[in-house]
Design a protein around this motif. Structure first.
Motif, PDB file in Angstrom:
ATOM      1  N   PHE A 107      -5.116  10.975  13.962  1.00  0.00           N
ATOM      2  CA  PHE A 107      -4.097  10.337  13.351  1.00  0.00           C
ATOM      3  C   PHE A 107      -2.833  10.276  14.308  1.00  0.00           C
ATOM      4  CE2 PHE A 107      -6.298  11.511   9.353  1.00  0.00           C
ATOM      5  CZ  PHE A 107      -6.202  10.433   8.717  1.00  0.00           C
ATOM      6  N   GLU A 108      -2.801  11.314  15.159  1.00  0.00           N
ATOM      7  CA  GLU A 108      -1.679  11.525  16.146  1.00  0.00           C
ATOM      8  C   GLU A 108      -1.841  10.344  17.007  1.00  0.00           C
ATOM      9  OE1 GLU A 108      -2.306  15.231  14.235  1.00  0.00           O
ATOM     10  OE2 GLU A 108      -3.359  13.967  15.195  1.00  0.00           O
ATOM     11  N   GLN A 109      -3.024  10.190  17.672  1.00  0.00           N
ATOM     12  CA  GLN A 109      -3.180   9.030  18.721  1.00  0.00           C
ATOM     13  C   GLN A 109      -2.859   7.493  17.981  1.00  0.00           C
ATOM     14  OE1 GLN A 109      -7.262  10.187  19.486  1.00  0.00           O
ATOM     15  NE2 GLN A 109      -6.693  10.685  21.700  1.00  0.00           N
ATOM     16  N   ALA A 110      -3.339   7.370  16.688  1.00  0.00           N
ATOM     17  CA  ALA A 110      -3.148   6.197  16.043  1.00  0.00           C
ATOM     18  C   ALA A 110      -1.757   5.972  15.846  1.00  0.00           C
ATOM     19  CB  ALA A 110      -3.959   6.187  14.911  1.00  0.00           C
ATOM     20  N   ALA A 111      -1.116   6.897  15.511  1.00  0.00           N
ATOM     21  CA  ALA A 111       0.529   6.843  15.043  1.00  0.00           C
ATOM     22  C   ALA A 111       1.137   6.258  16.398  1.00  0.00           C
ATOM     23  CB  ALA A 111       0.911   8.171  14.400  1.00  0.00           C
ATOM     24  N   ALA A 112       0.824   6.579  17.327  1.00  0.00           N
ATOM     25  CA  ALA A 112       1.611   6.360  18.757  1.00  0.00           C
ATOM     26  C   ALA A 112       1.460   4.842  18.855  1.00  0.00           C
ATOM     27  CB  ALA A 112       0.992   7.112  19.802  1.00  0.00           C
ATOM     28  N   MET A 113       0.935   4.166  18.298  1.00  0.00           N
ATOM     29  CA  MET A 113       0.604   2.706  18.725  1.00  0.00           C
ATOM     30  C   MET A 113       1.100   1.656  17.974  1.00  0.00           C
ATOM     31  SD  MET A 113      -0.784   3.893  21.456  1.00  0.00           S
ATOM     32  CE  MET A 113      -1.089   2.239  22.223  1.00  0.00           C
ATOM     33  N   PRO A 114       0.832   1.376  16.700  1.00  0.00           N
ATOM     34  CA  PRO A 114       1.320   0.254  16.208  1.00  0.00           C
ATOM     35  C   PRO A 114       2.632  -0.613  16.551  1.00  0.00           C
ATOM     36  CG  PRO A 114       0.726   1.705  14.597  1.00  0.00           C
ATOM     37  CD  PRO A 114       0.736   2.591  15.779  1.00  0.00           C
ATOM     38  N   LEU A 122       0.811  -1.191   0.160  1.00  0.00           N
ATOM     39  CA  LEU A 122       0.067  -0.050  -0.057  1.00  0.00           C
ATOM     40  C   LEU A 122       0.666   1.254  -0.181  1.00  0.00           C
ATOM     41  CD1 LEU A 122      -2.360  -1.303   2.847  1.00  0.00           C
ATOM     42  CD2 LEU A 122      -3.045  -1.383   0.340  1.00  0.00           C
ATOM     43  N   LEU A 123       0.521   2.203  -0.703  1.00  0.00           N
ATOM     44  CA  LEU A 123       1.239   3.517  -0.587  1.00  0.00           C
ATOM     45  C   LEU A 123       0.330   4.340   0.455  1.00  0.00           C
ATOM     46  CD1 LEU A 123       3.508   5.395  -1.631  1.00  0.00           C
ATOM     47  CD2 LEU A 123       2.177   6.093  -3.425  1.00  0.00           C
ATOM     48  N   VAL A 124       0.983   4.738   1.213  1.00  0.00           N
ATOM     49  CA  VAL A 124       0.065   5.663   2.418  1.00  0.00           C
ATOM     50  C   VAL A 124       0.532   6.931   2.594  1.00  0.00           C
ATOM     51  CG1 VAL A 124      -0.321   5.588   4.964  1.00  0.00           C
ATOM     52  CG2 VAL A 124      -0.314   3.711   3.933  1.00  0.00           C
ATOM     53  N   GLU A 125      -0.379   8.038   2.352  1.00  0.00           N
ATOM     54  CA  GLU A 125       0.069   9.291   2.691  1.00  0.00           C
ATOM     55  C   GLU A 125       0.136   9.588   4.035  1.00  0.00           C
ATOM     56  OE1 GLU A 125      -1.682  13.672   1.628  1.00  0.00           O
ATOM     57  OE2 GLU A 125      -2.892  11.882   1.054  1.00  0.00           O
ATOM     58  N   VAL A 126       1.305  10.038   4.665  1.00  0.00           N
ATOM     59  CA  VAL A 126       1.552   9.899   6.122  1.00  0.00           C
ATOM     60  C   VAL A 126       0.694  11.371   6.689  1.00  0.00           C
ATOM     61  CG1 VAL A 126       3.369  10.221   7.820  1.00  0.00           C
ATOM     62  CG2 VAL A 126       3.372   8.433   5.792  1.00  0.00           C
ATOM     63  N   LYS A 127      -0.117  11.147   7.498  1.00  0.00           N
ATOM     64  CA  LYS A 127      -0.617  12.098   8.318  1.00  0.00           C
ATOM     65  C   LYS A 127       0.161  12.414   9.544  1.00  0.00           C
ATOM     66  CE  LYS A 127      -3.647  13.232   5.283  1.00  0.00           C
ATOM     67  NZ  LYS A 127      -3.491  14.464   4.657  1.00  0.00           N
ATOM     68  N   ALA A 128       0.882  11.158  10.265  1.00  0.00           N
ATOM     69  CA  ALA A 128       1.432  11.411  11.436  1.00  0.00           C
ATOM     70  C   ALA A 128       2.327  10.195  11.422  1.00  0.00           C
ATOM     71  CB  ALA A 128       0.400  11.304  12.703  1.00  0.00           C
ATOM     72  N   THR A 129       3.463  10.415  12.137  1.00  0.00           N
ATOM     73  CA  THR A 129       4.652   9.500  12.381  1.00  0.00           C
ATOM     74  C   THR A 129       5.097   9.670  13.865  1.00  0.00           C
ATOM     75  OG1 THR A 129       6.639   8.766  11.545  1.00  0.00           O
ATOM     76  CG2 THR A 129       6.199  11.131  11.606  1.00  0.00           C
ATOM     77  N   ALA A 130       5.352   8.222  14.399  1.00  0.00           N
ATOM     78  CA  ALA A 130       5.608   8.417  15.807  1.00  0.00           C
ATOM     79  C   ALA A 130       7.410   8.167  15.838  1.00  0.00           C
ATOM     80  CB  ALA A 130       4.946   7.180  16.539  1.00  0.00           C
ATOM     81  N   LEU A 138      14.015   6.995   8.063  1.00  0.00           N
ATOM     82  CA  LEU A 138      13.343   6.277   9.377  1.00  0.00           C
ATOM     83  C   LEU A 138      12.095   6.480   9.625  1.00  0.00           C
ATOM     84  CD1 LEU A 138      16.650   7.337  11.717  1.00  0.00           C
ATOM     85  CD2 LEU A 138      16.380   5.448  10.115  1.00  0.00           C
ATOM     86  N   GLY A 139      11.768   5.719  10.840  1.00  0.00           N
ATOM     87  CA  GLY A 139      10.113   6.039  11.151  1.00  0.00           C
ATOM     88  C   GLY A 139       9.370   4.767  10.753  1.00  0.00           C
ATOM     89  N   TRP A 140       9.034   4.086  11.661  1.00  0.00           N
ATOM     90  CA  TRP A 140       8.539   2.626  11.583  1.00  0.00           C
ATOM     91  C   TRP A 140       7.200   2.578  12.353  1.00  0.00           C
ATOM     92  CZ3 TRP A 140      13.501   3.184  11.808  1.00  0.00           C
ATOM     93  CH2 TRP A 140      14.324   2.839  10.667  1.00  0.00           C
ATOM     94  N   ASP A 141       6.449   3.677  12.460  1.00  0.00           N
ATOM     95  CA  ASP A 141       5.255   3.831  13.317  1.00  0.00           C
ATOM     96  C   ASP A 141       4.345   4.950  12.569  1.00  0.00           C
ATOM     97  OD1 ASP A 141       4.376   2.364  15.194  1.00  0.00           O
ATOM     98  OD2 ASP A 141       5.243   3.334  16.982  1.00  0.00           O
ATOM     99  N   GLY A 142       3.161   4.938  12.336  1.00  0.00           N
ATOM    100  CA  GLY A 142       2.486   6.176  11.810  1.00  0.00           C
ATOM    101  C   GLY A 142       0.946   5.832  11.299  1.00  0.00           C
ATOM    102  N   ALA A 143       0.306   6.784  11.016  1.00  0.00           N
ATOM    103  CA  ALA A 143      -1.174   6.734  10.630  1.00  0.00           C
ATOM    104  C   ALA A 143      -1.147   7.701   9.248  1.00  0.00           C
ATOM    105  CB  ALA A 143      -1.867   7.185  11.718  1.00  0.00           C
ATOM    106  N   GLY A 144      -2.188   7.357   8.535  1.00  0.00           N
ATOM    107  CA  GLY A 144      -2.613   8.030   7.268  1.00  0.00           C
ATOM    108  C   GLY A 144      -3.822   7.701   6.137  1.00  0.00           C
ATOM    109  N   ILE A 145      -3.339   8.049   5.003  1.00  0.00           N
ATOM    110  CA  ILE A 145      -4.464   7.612   4.207  1.00  0.00           C
ATOM    111  C   ILE A 145      -4.025   7.023   3.031  1.00  0.00           C
ATOM    112  CG2 ILE A 145      -6.420   8.578   2.602  1.00  0.00           C
ATOM    113  CD1 ILE A 145      -6.774  10.839   4.482  1.00  0.00           C
ATOM    114  N   ILE A 146      -4.643   5.805   2.532  1.00  0.00           N
ATOM    115  CA  ILE A 146      -4.187   4.985   1.501  1.00  0.00           C
ATOM    116  C   ILE A 146      -4.346   5.786   0.192  1.00  0.00           C
ATOM    117  CG2 ILE A 146      -4.466   2.864   0.054  1.00  0.00           C
ATOM    118  CD1 ILE A 146      -5.481   1.563   2.548  1.00  0.00           C
ATOM    119  N   ALA A 147      -3.170   6.022  -0.348  1.00  0.00           N
ATOM    120  CA  ALA A 147      -3.033   7.046  -1.785  1.00  0.00           C
ATOM    121  C   ALA A 147      -3.095   5.795  -3.084  1.00  0.00           C
ATOM    122  CB  ALA A 147      -1.918   7.687  -1.736  1.00  0.00           C
TER     123      ALA A 147
END
Length: 380
Positions: A163-170, A72-80, A107-116
């Motif tokens: 998006f911020e709350q979700a990005a913190a968790m995966p 999936l290509l995800v447009e990143v809205k927030a990254t942890a 870098l960055g292996w935690d995030g949230a966004g919208i599938i583009a």
């Protein structure tokens, strides 16, 4: 306004914001996708440097990631930001010539966004879905406007989360979930038993305590500061011990002189090894998620017939195991838990925008061990 839309349709063949069929670079299939830019903003590095160096993390303009068939290509809205980010960025114990990258490392292996956009063999998601994800350490990550991820590492964003709350968790949630359910083999049948979490105030510990509490276990955590003790208690821990002192007399004082059934070690196990061996009940189970800084004597496991397991989030994707779709099952389960309020986000600090300056500050705070909960950056 309608005339403007009609003119655009006449000139381009589609209305503004409409989706079109477009072939993604490197993939020989067509897929429904928004018209994508060729480049994107990102924060990355060419040199592995201390965080005080301005070149340790740089603002970059790089090509949009190429999709594989199950990506999936995800447009990143927030990254942890996680401790693994700081370890990946730090100078390496290798010759100077190997401290450089020919292409930027993102870098960055935690995030949230919208599938583009999505690859031809994807089956779980659609373009436009709001998601959260943990990415693959072998590929570029979520400190960018877009990230390409195998869809099994992606879940539907909880409806009650920003998006911020979700990005913190995966990353922490999948690690905690695998540690408890897949490694320690906990279930509702273990209700009333005891789990000791060493470093319960950390990212994984604060999720594991919530999961264990939901299963009906007695949860004993460890912390060293009043703030981390309070954070542990807020996230399901029943008793907090001080891990700067001997844990065994503290366990005995709370009525656990005979030990505990399960132990999750979210810290270097080396200084705790003899304590862990003594604190585990016969036929107990122990899970490690951090490398040991020294050699330990595993012969001590035999006398009590103890089970020792390790957890490394992304083992299944790294080795392409037959059960790698387990990640998707985990995401489905934890999304339900988040939406039901069984699990809550551990987000404590948000920074904006996503740029090199803010990411350097986040790395600095993590390295100085001044963070409780998760730091998330949002927006470009």
């Amino acid at each position: 306004m309608f005339c403007v839309f009609l003119l655009l349709f006449t000139l381009t063949g589609r209305f503004p914001g409409a989706y079109s069929f477009q072939e993604t670079r490197g993939v020989h299939d067509s897929m429904i996708t928004k018209v994508m830019p060729k480049t994107m903003k990102a924060v990355g590095l060419y040199k592995y440097l201390p965080i005080a160096e301005t070149e340790s993390l740089l603002n970059l303009e790089v090509p949009i990631p190429t999709l594989r068939s199950t990506d999936l290509l995800v447009e990143v809205k927030a990254t942890a930001v996680n401790p693994i980010d700081t370890k990946q960025r730090a100078p390496k114990p290798v010759p100077p010539a190997q401290q450089f990258e020919q292409f930027p490392r993102i870098l960055g292996w935690d995030g949230a966004g919208i599938i583009a956009s999505k690859g031809e063999n994807t089956k779980y998601f659609n373009v436009g879905d709001e998601v959260f994800f943990t990415a693959d350490l072998r590929r570029n990550g979520s400190n960018a406007q877009y990230v390409a991820i195998d869809e099994v590492m992606v879940g539907v964003k909880p409806k009650n989360f920003t998006f911020e709350q979700a990005a913190a968790m995966p990353l922490t949630t999948v690690t905690a979930y695998e540690s408890l359910y897949d490694r320690l083999l906990l279930s509702e049948n273990d209700k009333g038993k005891t789990l000791l979490i060493i470093n319960s105030g950390g990212g994984v510990g604060s999720v594991a305590s919530q999961l264990a509490k939901n299963l009906g276990l007695k949860v004993i955590g460890t912390a060293a500061r009043p703030e981390t003790e309070a954070f542990s208690l807020q996230h399901g821990v029943d008793i907090v011990l001080n891990h700067t002192k001997d844990l065994l007399p503290q366990l005995e004082a709370h009525g656990y002189g005979n030990g505990v059934e399960f132990i999750l070690v979210n810290y270097d196990p080396y200084p705790y090894w003899n304590t862990i061996m003594a604190a585990a009940k016969p036929q107990g189970r122990i899970c490690l998620i951090v490398d040991s800084s020294g050699l330990v004597d595993i012969r001590q496991l035999k006398d009590k017939s103890l089970t020792l397991v390790s957890e490394m989030m992304a083992t299944r994707i790294k080795y392409d195991t037959e059960d790698k779709n387990r990640y998707h099952e985990i995401f489905e389960d934890v999304t339900r838990m988040f939406e039901a309020g069984v699990l809550k986000s551990t987000l404590t600090k948000t920074m904006s925008p996503i740029n090199a300056e803010n990411l350097r500050e986040a790395h600095r705070l993590l390295e100085e061990k001044k963070v409780i909960g998760k730091i998330v950056l949002s927006g470009f």
